[in-house]
Design a protein around this motif. Structure first.
Motif, short mmCIF file in Angstrom:
data_model
loop_
_atom_site.label_atom_id
_atom_site.label_comp_id
_atom_site.label_asym_id
_atom_site.label_seq_id
_atom_site.Cartn_x
_atom_site.Cartn_y
_atom_site.Cartn_z
N SER A 79 -63.26 3.66 -45.63
CA SER A 79 -63.36 2.62 -44.14
C SER A 79 -64.69 4.25 -43.83
O SER A 79 -65.56 3.57 -43.34
N ARG A 80 -64.67 5.22 -43.80
CA ARG A 80 -64.99 6.11 -43.48
C ARG A 80 -66.53 6.65 -44.25
O ARG A 80 -67.35 7.78 -44.19
N ILE A 81 -66.49 5.94 -45.08
CA ILE A 81 -67.38 6.47 -46.46
C ILE A 81 -69.25 6.01 -45.33
O ILE A 81 -69.28 5.26 -44.91
N SER A 82 -69.98 7.11 -45.65
CA SER A 82 -71.67 6.32 -45.13
C SER A 82 -71.68 4.49 -45.46
O SER A 82 -71.77 4.64 -46.46
N PRO A 83 -72.65 4.39 -44.58
CA PRO A 83 -72.72 3.14 -45.17
C PRO A 83 -74.01 2.98 -46.15
O PRO A 83 -74.15 1.92 -46.91
N ARG A 84 -74.46 4.34 -46.38
CA ARG A 84 -75.42 4.78 -47.30
C ARG A 84 -75.02 5.00 -48.22
O ARG A 84 -75.86 4.75 -49.83
N LEU A 85 -73.24 4.63 -48.86
CA LEU A 85 -73.58 5.68 -49.88
C LEU A 85 -72.30 4.28 -50.51
O LEU A 85 -70.69 3.99 -50.10
N PRO A 86 -72.47 3.49 -50.69
CA PRO A 86 -71.30 2.22 -51.83
C PRO A 86 -70.25 3.12 -52.57
O PRO A 86 -70.47 4.03 -53.41
N VAL A 87 -69.02 2.22 -52.10
CA VAL A 87 -67.55 2.82 -52.46
C VAL A 87 -68.43 2.95 -53.97
O VAL A 87 -67.08 4.26 -55.23
N GLY A 88 -68.10 1.76 -54.54
CA GLY A 88 -67.99 1.59 -55.49
C GLY A 88 -68.77 2.79 -56.44
O GLY A 88 -67.94 3.10 -58.45
N ARG A 89 -70.15 3.12 -56.52
CA ARG A 89 -70.10 4.63 -57.13
C ARG A 89 -69.37 5.88 -57.06
O ARG A 89 -69.51 6.16 -58.21
N VAL A 90 -68.81 5.21 -55.68
CA VAL A 90 -68.39 7.23 -55.68
C VAL A 90 -66.96 6.51 -56.51
O VAL A 90 -66.75 7.90 -57.33
N ARG A 91 -66.29 5.70 -56.65
CA ARG A 91 -65.36 5.58 -57.64
C ARG A 91 -65.79 5.84 -58.82
O ARG A 91 -65.16 6.02 -59.75
N ALA A 92 -66.93 5.24 -59.15
CA ALA A 92 -67.09 5.28 -60.98
C ALA A 92 -67.08 6.55 -60.91
O ALA A 92 -66.61 6.85 -62.03
N LEU A 93 -67.41 7.25 -60.39
CA LEU A 93 -68.29 8.65 -60.79
C LEU A 93 -66.78 9.18 -60.58
O LEU A 93 -66.70 10.71 -61.53
N MET A 94 -65.63 9.14 -60.14
CA MET A 94 -64.70 10.03 -59.74
C MET A 94 -64.16 9.65 -60.86
O MET A 94 -63.06 10.51 -61.24
N ASP A 95 -63.64 8.29 -61.79
CA ASP A 95 -62.99 8.16 -62.75
C ASP A 95 -63.68 8.78 -63.90
O ASP A 95 -63.24 9.31 -64.36
N ALA A 96 -65.20 8.72 -63.83
CA ALA A 96 -65.79 9.48 -64.58
C ALA A 96 -65.31 11.09 -64.84
O ALA A 96 -65.21 11.11 -65.84
N LEU A 97 -65.22 12.08 -63.93
CA LEU A 97 -65.05 12.98 -64.50
C LEU A 97 -64.06 13.40 -64.67
O LEU A 97 -63.46 14.68 -65.17
N TYR A 98 -63.31 12.84 -63.58
CA TYR A 98 -61.69 13.27 -63.50
C TYR A 98 -61.47 12.57 -65.16
O TYR A 98 -60.40 12.80 -65.93
N GLY A 99 -61.65 11.25 -65.39
CA GLY A 99 -61.65 11.19 -67.03
C GLY A 99 -61.49 12.26 -67.66
O GLY A 99 -61.27 12.10 -69.00
N ALA A 100 -62.53 12.61 -67.60
CA ALA A 100 -63.51 13.79 -68.42
C ALA A 100 -62.87 14.83 -68.88
O ALA A 100 -63.22 15.95 -69.99
N GLY A 101 -62.16 15.37 -67.46
CA GLY A 101 -61.23 16.66 -67.59
C GLY A 101 -61.33 17.11 -66.01
O GLY A 101 -61.04 16.90 -64.80
N PRO A 102 -60.54 18.77 -65.56
CA PRO A 102 -60.75 18.49 -64.60
C PRO A 102 -61.67 19.14 -63.66
O PRO A 102 -62.93 19.51 -64.35
N PHE A 103 -61.47 18.60 -62.68
CA PHE A 103 -62.29 18.27 -61.16
C PHE A 103 -61.54 18.66 -59.77
O PHE A 103 -60.73 18.10 -59.82
N GLY A 104 -62.71 18.29 -58.56
CA GLY A 104 -62.14 18.08 -57.69
C GLY A 104 -63.09 17.39 -56.47
O GLY A 104 -64.31 17.56 -57.38
N PHE A 105 -62.55 16.62 -55.74
CA PHE A 105 -63.58 16.08 -54.54
C PHE A 105 -63.30 16.42 -53.60
O PHE A 105 -61.59 16.11 -52.99
N ARG A 106 -64.45 16.04 -52.42
CA ARG A 106 -63.66 16.36 -51.34
C ARG A 106 -64.38 15.19 -50.68
O ARG A 106 -65.61 14.97 -50.63
N GLY A 107 -63.25 14.37 -49.39
CA GLY A 107 -63.67 13.27 -48.79
C GLY A 107 -63.25 13.07 -47.89
O GLY A 107 -62.04 13.93 -47.16
N PRO A 108 -63.49 11.85 -46.60
CA PRO A 108 -62.49 11.67 -45.63
C PRO A 108 -60.61 11.54 -46.08
O PRO A 108 -61.11 10.76 -46.82
#
Length: 275
Positions: A79-108
């Motif tokens: 709920s604290r994501i910027s309204p300029r940043l669609p949640v669905g895009r971030v979640r899809a990127l998270m799925d892609a990068l964690y799906g491929a291998g080791p990674f880290g995300f920082r967020g609210p």
């Protein structure tokens, strides 16, 4: 003379159970993590402080978290994501990068995470989630450890001593268990959950260096109105930024190196043949 302790392997359910029970009792576990090793413990403040001291870090240094791959989104307050940043895009990127291998995300950070596992950045309370990727057998260990501790997250840190303690210019993460165990021999409760074949583990991630993960922040997109929205690499680690960009571009996201990420993390070298 005591018999040597049998090794514990990350792909053996019985060994995973042994390590998870030890973690729940307060032990420090060095676990096979994609193509290298990480240190994982209970997430309580006292244990995190103890590991900080064991590594030679400041006692109150903020920690990162890990969890089972399916639980990762729940570590963030979407709920604290910027309204300029669609949640669905971030979640899809998270799925892609964690799906491929080791990674880290920082967020609210979700409100239930404690202060010692969060930090304020750009006026927002954030957390770092470090994970080995979808196919790594360490995910089974995380799930078992979560069940044993009754928590939905664990503390994670790089498997290395701080350069402030060793005096070295840099202290990259370990990718060989023997050297790791030697560095942490002062911990009488260290448990090492091994790759069965370290060379095979490295070969399974040909696009990744054997060092700490690349970390991407999404809590404060750069540029007030820039399109596509810009996410920031806070740490340029095992996955090259160009690969992160290739994953982000089809989702309508840009990726840029942050001020502290201009130099990519080094890989630890070992004396003798690298086998």
């Amino acid at each position: 003379m005591d018999a040597p302790t049998p090794p514990l392997y990350v792909d053996c359910p019985e060994d995973v159970a042994v390590a998870a029970r030890a973690l729940a009792r307060g032990a420090v576990v060095a676990v096979a993590f994609a193509n290298f090793y990480a240190i994982v413990t209970r997430p309580d403040a006292a244990t995190v402080r103890r590991v900080n001291l064991a590594k030679g870090r400041p006692i109150n240094q903020v920690g990162s978290i890990t969890t089972g791959v399916g639980r990762i989104p729940a570590m963030f307050d979407w709920s604290r994501i910027s309204p300029r940043l669609p949640v669905g895009r971030v979640r899809a990127l998270m799925d892609a990068l964690y799906g491929a291998g080791p990674f880290g995300f920082r967020g609210p950070a979700t409100d239930r995470l404690p202060e010692h596992l969060t930090q304020i950045d750009c006026g927002m309370r954030t957390t770092q989630v470090i994970a080995p990727g979808l196919t790594c057998p360490s995910n089974a260990f995380f799930e078992r450890a979560l069940a044993e501790t009754g928590s939905d997250h664990l503390y994670i840190t790089s498997a290395n001593r701080s350069r402030h303690r060793t005096g070295a210019t840099d202290e990259p993460a370990h990718w060989k268990s023997g050297a790791l165990a030697a560095d942490f021999a002062h911990l009488d409760d260290l448990v090492v959950l091994l790759h069965r074949d370290e060379a095979a583990a490295r070969a399974a991630y040909p696009g990744y260096l054997t060092t700490s993960v690349t970390l991407l922040s999404f809590h404060a997109p750069e540029g007030e109105w820039e399109e596509p929205p810009v996410l920031t690499v806070d740490r340029h680690g095992s996955l090259h930024v160009d690969d992160v960009r290739r994953a982000a571009a089809p989702l309508g996201l840009q990726v840029r190196l942050g001020g502290a990420a201009g130099q990519r993390l080094r890989v630890r070298g070992y004396a003798g043949a690298l086998v």
